[in-house]
Design an enzyme around this catalytic site. Structure first.
Site, PDB file in Angstrom:
ATOM      1  N   ILE A 114       0.882  -1.295  -0.105  1.00 15.94           N
ATOM      2  CA  ILE A 114      -0.040  -0.151  -0.018  1.00 15.94           C
ATOM      3  C   ILE A 114       0.909   1.188  -0.087  1.00 15.94           C
ATOM      4  O   ILE A 114       1.650   1.520   0.905  1.00 15.94           O
ATOM      5  CB  ILE A 114      -0.821  -0.088   1.118  1.00 15.94           C
ATOM      6  CG1 ILE A 114      -1.675  -1.330   1.292  1.00 15.94           C
ATOM      7  CG2 ILE A 114      -1.703   1.372   1.299  1.00 15.94           C
ATOM      8  CD1 ILE A 114      -2.409  -1.378   2.573  1.00 15.94           C
ATOM      9  N   HIS A 115       0.825   1.905  -1.110  1.00 15.47           N
ATOM     10  CA  HIS A 115       1.891   3.142  -1.281  1.00 15.47           C
ATOM     11  C   HIS A 115       1.082   4.273  -1.351  1.00 15.47           C
ATOM     12  O   HIS A 115       0.256   4.664  -2.253  1.00 15.47           O
ATOM     13  CB  HIS A 115       2.645   2.707  -2.430  1.00 15.47           C
ATOM     14  CG  HIS A 115       3.869   3.803  -2.618  1.00 15.47           C
ATOM     15  ND1 HIS A 115       3.713   5.336  -2.937  1.00 15.47           N
ATOM     16  CD2 HIS A 115       5.140   3.533  -2.699  1.00 15.47           C
ATOM     17  CE1 HIS A 115       5.082   5.688  -3.139  1.00 15.47           C
ATOM     18  NE2 HIS A 115       5.751   4.553  -2.766  1.00 15.47           N
TER      19      HIS A 115
END
Length: 538
Positions: free
Chosen positions: A454-455
């Site tokens: 998750i960026h």
């Protein structure tokens, strides 16, 4: 140096170590700041095995590596002859502050007035000052450094930028010096002395049976994330007596047993995706001494292998206790860290450590094989998992993201969301596998073995964590919908950066399909990605 060849080739391709002005890394990529960018051979960089892509952006040469970026970063630092701290100057400053406070506790002037037993030697603003020698105690220093980091972070986020760089170190020391000597160090110094004495008493009283019993319990202590106090106790025993017969022995049996159980599962299973997960987890346990991937991805997930781990730990612990195994350095027990068992002028203790590890491995493997576990027959589909959206907002196809590392899907398939607010939730049940000081990204492994990244945002690593508040740490077990991170959308926008959030399945190749949702707007709990599991015969 696992990535030594790649590291040396990278240094040469960017123009040599003299051309590297700065080096840092985020969740997926190395970020080179070059003195003369024209000296870099971009084509050579992209052709290197292990490099996914080169992106030139923000005055940096960003080399996309993937999930092994941390290991590559360390090897590049070694190849270029720079320290990890030189790659991030601000981190070095924090380390210097921490070292200053820790060294103050063992300064000769303090030891000259301190006593062996805790005694009041004066007062500070009417508060008693205890004179304790901290030269044989590590726990006070650990607490002091932790509190210092929180004080420093508090000041950095609240002082005006024009004076923050000058006033933060000054005010941090002004606050921490009396706090350390009046409150923190005395309390932890007294507690650590009693803790060390208590554990040595248990070891001397119950011997091999005490070690065996604790070895049975220890894998569950790790699974619940409450093993840190035992590590601190081990440091204290080591500093008091010169060796640790307790905490490192428990960790050795557990690490070897978890890795062995994962190997047994990998050999016995017919599920290709699970086999890959088990082999990767076993390697991590044996060579890095990190067992969370084994626990959450293999043994605890399949239940019976966890009982096999307990049996193997008991057998290894029983022998270790009988042999009087001792660790002479505080390290994470693993195959590459075996020198930690050398001491007392001979290799006898090292041999005992090897036998302990071998017993734990063999007994656990046999127990796992005999107990068995629920498996999926080869050639049958094992189902699918829905990955929920970690943020609320508008869905965007990954190929439309303005960052080649994600839009090319070389890191893996997935989806992106333009967030409506600053809350990031766990998209599935699983374990946090990676976090960073910059807090802009987080990795997790779902209970079914899906590796997720998750960026938050593009190039938000440059903000050094300021807009983010992180609520979990590496190794934490999380449930679907748990709050992982909060971020300030306005602060990111003020810096001219995009807060679009990417969700990528890093091990896409292990599954039959990874399909983004068709919905345009998603709320908390909405489906974002569907991962289909299958194991087909060639």
């Amino acid at each position: 140096m696992k990535y030594e060849t790649l590291a040396k080739a990278l240094v040469a391709a960017v123009g040599g170590k003299e051309n590297i002005a700065g080096l840092e890394h985020c969740m997926t990529r190395l970020r080179f700041t070059l003195r003369e960018p024209s000296k870099a051979d971009d084509e050579a960089v992209e052709k290197l095995e292990g490099v996914i892509q080169l992106i030139k952006k923000g005055g940096q040469h960003q080399v996309v590596i993937g999930q092994h970026v941390r290991d590559v970063y360390l090897d590049v630092c070694r190849a270029a002859g720079i320290s990890e701290e030189e790659g991030a100057v601000k981190k070095a400053g924090k380390m210097m502050m921490a070292a200053l406070m820790a060294c103050a506790l063992v300064h000769p002037n303090w030891n000259a007035v301190a006593q062996t037993a805790p005694q009041i030697i004066g007062s500070f603003w009417y508060l008693p000052v205890f004179g304790i020698k901290y030269t044989s105690s590590l726990i006070p220093s650990i607490l002091v450094v932790y509190v210092l980091s929180r004080v420093e972070h508090f000041l950095k986020t609240r002082l005006p930028g024009v004076i923050e760089g000058i006033m933060t170190p000054f005010l941090t020391l002004l606050i921490m010096t009396p706090l350390t000597f009046v409150v923190l160090a005395p309390i932890m110094g007294i507690l650590s002395i009693y803790l060390g004495d208590a554990l040595l008493w248990i070891y001397n009283t119950f011997g091999m049976f005490g070690i065996a019993i604790m070895s049975i319990i220890y894998p569950w202590i790790v699974a619940t994330g409450t093993h840190a106090p035992l590590a601190l106790a081990g440091m204290q025993i080591l500093s008091q007596s010169g060796y640790d017969p307790f905490s490192r022995t428990l960790t050795l049996t557990a690490n070897m047993a978890q890795g062995s159980a994962a190997i047994a599962c990998a050999v016995k299973t017919k599920d290709k995706a699970f086999r890959n997960t088990a082999m990767s987890a076993a390697f991590t346990a044996f060579f890095a001494g990190i067992t969370e991937p084994c626990i959450y991805g293999v043994t605890l997930k399949k239940k019976k292998p966890m009982y096999a781990v307990m049996i193997g730990c008991a057998a290894g612990g029983l022998y270790a206790g009988y042999a009087g195994l001792k660790a002479f350095a505080f390290m994470t027990p693993s195959i590459i860290n075996f020198p930690m068992w050398i001491g007392e002028g001979s290799y006898r203790n090292l041999i005992h450590a090897g036998i302990t590890a071998l017993i734990s491995i063999v007994v656990t493997f046999a127990a796992t094989w005999l107990l068995g576990f629920d498996d999926t027959p080869e050639g049958q589909t094992v189902g699918r998992e829905i990955i929920q959206t970690p943020v609320e907002g508008q869905v965007v196809a990954l190929k439309d993201v303005d960052d080649d590392a994600f839009s090319s899907e070389k890191l893996g398939r997935g989806a992106a969301v333009i967030p409506a607010d600053g809350n990031v939730y766990a998209p599935a049940d699983g374990t946090v596998s990676a976090v960073f000081d910059s807090k802009h990204a987080i990795g997790m492994i779902t209970d079914s073995g899906i590796e997720l990244l998750i960026h938050i945002g593009i190039d938000t690593v440059t903000l050094e964590g300021k807009p983010f508040r992180q609520y979990v740490k590496k190794g934490d077990a999380v449930k679907k919908g748990d709050l992982l991170i909060e971020f300030d959308k306005d602060e990111i926008a003020k810096e001219g950066l995009n807060d679009i959030t990417m969700v990528v399945v890093l091990n896409t190749g292990a599954f039959e399909s990874v399909t983004p949702a068709k919905e345009q707007l998603v709320m908390k709990g909405s489906e974002l990605i569907t991962v289909t599991f299958a194991d087909k015969k060639a």
